[in-house]
Design an enzyme around this catalytic site. Sequence first.
Site, short mmCIF file in Angstrom:
data_model
loop_
_atom_site.label_atom_id
_atom_site.label_comp_id
_atom_site.label_asym_id
_atom_site.label_seq_id
_atom_site.Cartn_x
_atom_site.Cartn_y
_atom_site.Cartn_z
CE LYS A 113 9.24 -35.61 5.12
NZ LYS A 113 9.88 -34.35 4.84
CD1 TRP A 150 4.46 -30.38 3.74
CD2 TRP A 150 4.04 -31.28 1.73
NE1 TRP A 150 5.66 -30.51 3.08
CE2 TRP A 150 5.43 -31.06 1.85
CE3 TRP A 150 3.55 -31.82 0.55
CZ2 TRP A 150 6.33 -31.36 0.83
CZ3 TRP A 150 4.43 -32.14 -0.47
CH2 TRP A 150 5.81 -31.91 -0.32
CG ASP A 171 0.55 -36.28 3.65
OD1 ASP A 171 1.33 -37.20 3.96
OD2 ASP A 171 0.92 -35.22 3.10
#
Lengths: 393, 393
Positions: free
Chosen positions: B218, B117, B194
């Site tokens: 999530k 990511w 993030d």
Amino acid sequence: MADSILNRDEPHHFGAGPAKLPSDVLKQAALDLVNYQGVGLGLGEIGHRTETAINVINDTKKNFKELLNVPDTHEVFFLQGGGTTGFSSVAYNLVANYAKKHDGKKAKLAYAVTGSWSDKAAKEASRLGFDVDVVVDTKEGGYSNIPSYSDWKPIDADSTAYLYVCDNETVNGTEFKEVPDKSYLPENVELVADMSSDILSKKVDVSKYGLIYGGAQKNVGLAGLTIYIIKKSLLEQPTDKEMASYGLPIVPIALHFPSAVKANSTYNTIPIFTCHIMGLVTKKLLDNGGIDAIEKQNNEKAALLYKTLEKYPGFYNIRVANPAVRSNMNVVFTLNSDDVQKRFLSEASEKKLTGLAGHRSVGGIRASLYNAVSLESVKLLVDFINQFAEKNQ
Amino acid sequence: MADSILNRDEPHHFGAGPAKLPSDVLKQAALDLVNYQGVGLGLGEIGHRTETAINVINDTKKNFKELLNVPDTHEVFFLQGGGTTGFSSVAYNLVANYAKKHDGKKAKLAYAVTGSWSDKAAKEASRLGFDVDVVVDTKEGGYSNIPSYSDWKPIDADSTAYLYVCDNETVNGTEFKEVPDKSYLPENVELVADMSSDILSKKVDVSKYGLIYGGAQKNVGLAGLTIYIIKKSLLEQPTDKEMASYGLPIVPIALHFPSAVKANSTYNTIPIFTCHIMGLVTKKLLDNGGIDAIEKQNNEKAALLYKTLEKYPGFYNIRVANPAVRSNMNVVFTLNSDDVQKRFLSEASEKKLTGLAGHRSVGGIRASLYNAVSLESVKLLVDFINQFAEKNQ
């Protein structure tokens, strides 16, 4: 669905969006949110690359393509976002495509400004640094008419990538009833339409468009998903390196059409539950006779409402005088004083006729007649409009 | 909620996201999707500028700020999108802010690439034309460790706007356990994280960050919403004209932080139903003891699982060898052959232990232990892991 907890006593809601959805769709979606296909997990809890999620995406696309009879020349995909994401991304991507086809040439972009949404779209394209040519602007007339194409500024066929229209202006109550023909639109200039508030409300000849997009939150589902139909030839883009050498802004990856298409709309995690609701809505439309049936009903609803308002000229003032460009989705009208309007809204509300206040920028009354608003609801509204006029005029 | 249609027999699901949500939250959300507060309409059908919608946004923000103890120096807002929209928008907006503060100077951006990511984020910033300085890159080691800060490339304090980290790498199974201190991070360089896959899983000292963002799908809710916490001083930006004169790319309006904040997160129609689910999740966390309680439980769950895997070295191989950087959210491990792994997954599935297949790019097994995964589920997984090892090693 005899079970009571998901039943509701719904008002006759005419809100402009996010807007009413069919009750049975919402009930099914509610069940699927908790437990999808009996697996003990809801659809929103399932990975977006699982077979389950991919089936939802593909089924939804299939229904949508069938409804609008999308030809093989065009591709359908979804992005996160709404109308605003839509108009920004359209400019980025189609300018890139034009450069690809014309050795890096910067496109001119023609915008028809016929209401507040097309105005926003034109301003954003200009803000992003593109060369925007406003070919018609009805702001002075309060965006209450769409002049005929012969009165629009001619399009520069040599440099223009697309003509952008907002097919239905939700705030202002106008709708395009005919696509510009070759007498106005040069053959090599693509037609682009924002159909956020009338997509799936009527037949559309997709082959005439380079690109159509629409947020889901009016006729199709919940806020959060935007549907795109794009001519496949418009998906080609220069490499990022070429883009930089042309001095063109890079398309942010979450808005990059080719990446979205390549990833079957999952490049940026798709809001799969929202997509599923669209799947249920489109399935219901197909089961109920497809786009012909819903178009017929929408025509009937709008005709009935406009005809009723016209019975009381001077008491109800339809914002859009020209019947040829009146929106079937958003019927906007005023009464002669704020007081009377307030009373209209409050008495309507007592009869469970809700969501009728006009947009804050134009005031007045707005009745939105999206797909999920039944003819029965419109008849009740019409009864009230008659009674209110007869009592007060 | 004795009513049966919204009850479910749920598996012990360890999917990496979109991920499991609390059943009671989903049941409430399902009811609210159909009929919110008894008005006969669902929350997704209500205008995003109504008092009802504004209350949902404000309540959700309030819960979130309370949970993370967000100081007054910071602002919380929402955008549509997910992690991908997040990392693109961070680069655009913070480069603009840096230029505002430094007379148009183009910022350097430091990226720590510790997994797939952060790698995507760095590549996107570079793709958008920004000056990216990768200060650490663990790709060669398969992203299986986070070196200590003393081994990172020093940050150029004179030109760097921010240091970007992905706090928890969902695919690779690493997590930052401590924020870089002043010995590494210059005081005038902002820390950006993030936290898509660990937000609300643990205490965070927000004051140390310039910006934190995370997709909801999530620990927090459904895909489609991203949460931002930004230091208010980072919201200032040059005018569009100034931006153009600096040669900086204009921030697309749907990703423009100041516009989102000014419109209380409704500039681009907010997916209000998704926001509401986040409101319900955060309310539940608050009711259950806040962030301390959930952090304690998450520590316990992860410790139990790692300890169990460590009992069988050579049979289970934990991907991240260094316990100091192992993720509490995503426990990634392999077995010694594809066949044994397949058997592991299929026998686990028979015991209703699901969602355990590793990401396609790294293979193996991944158990995601997000907030909604109970200690009981982890204990059952641990029992299975013990039994499987004892039978097969």
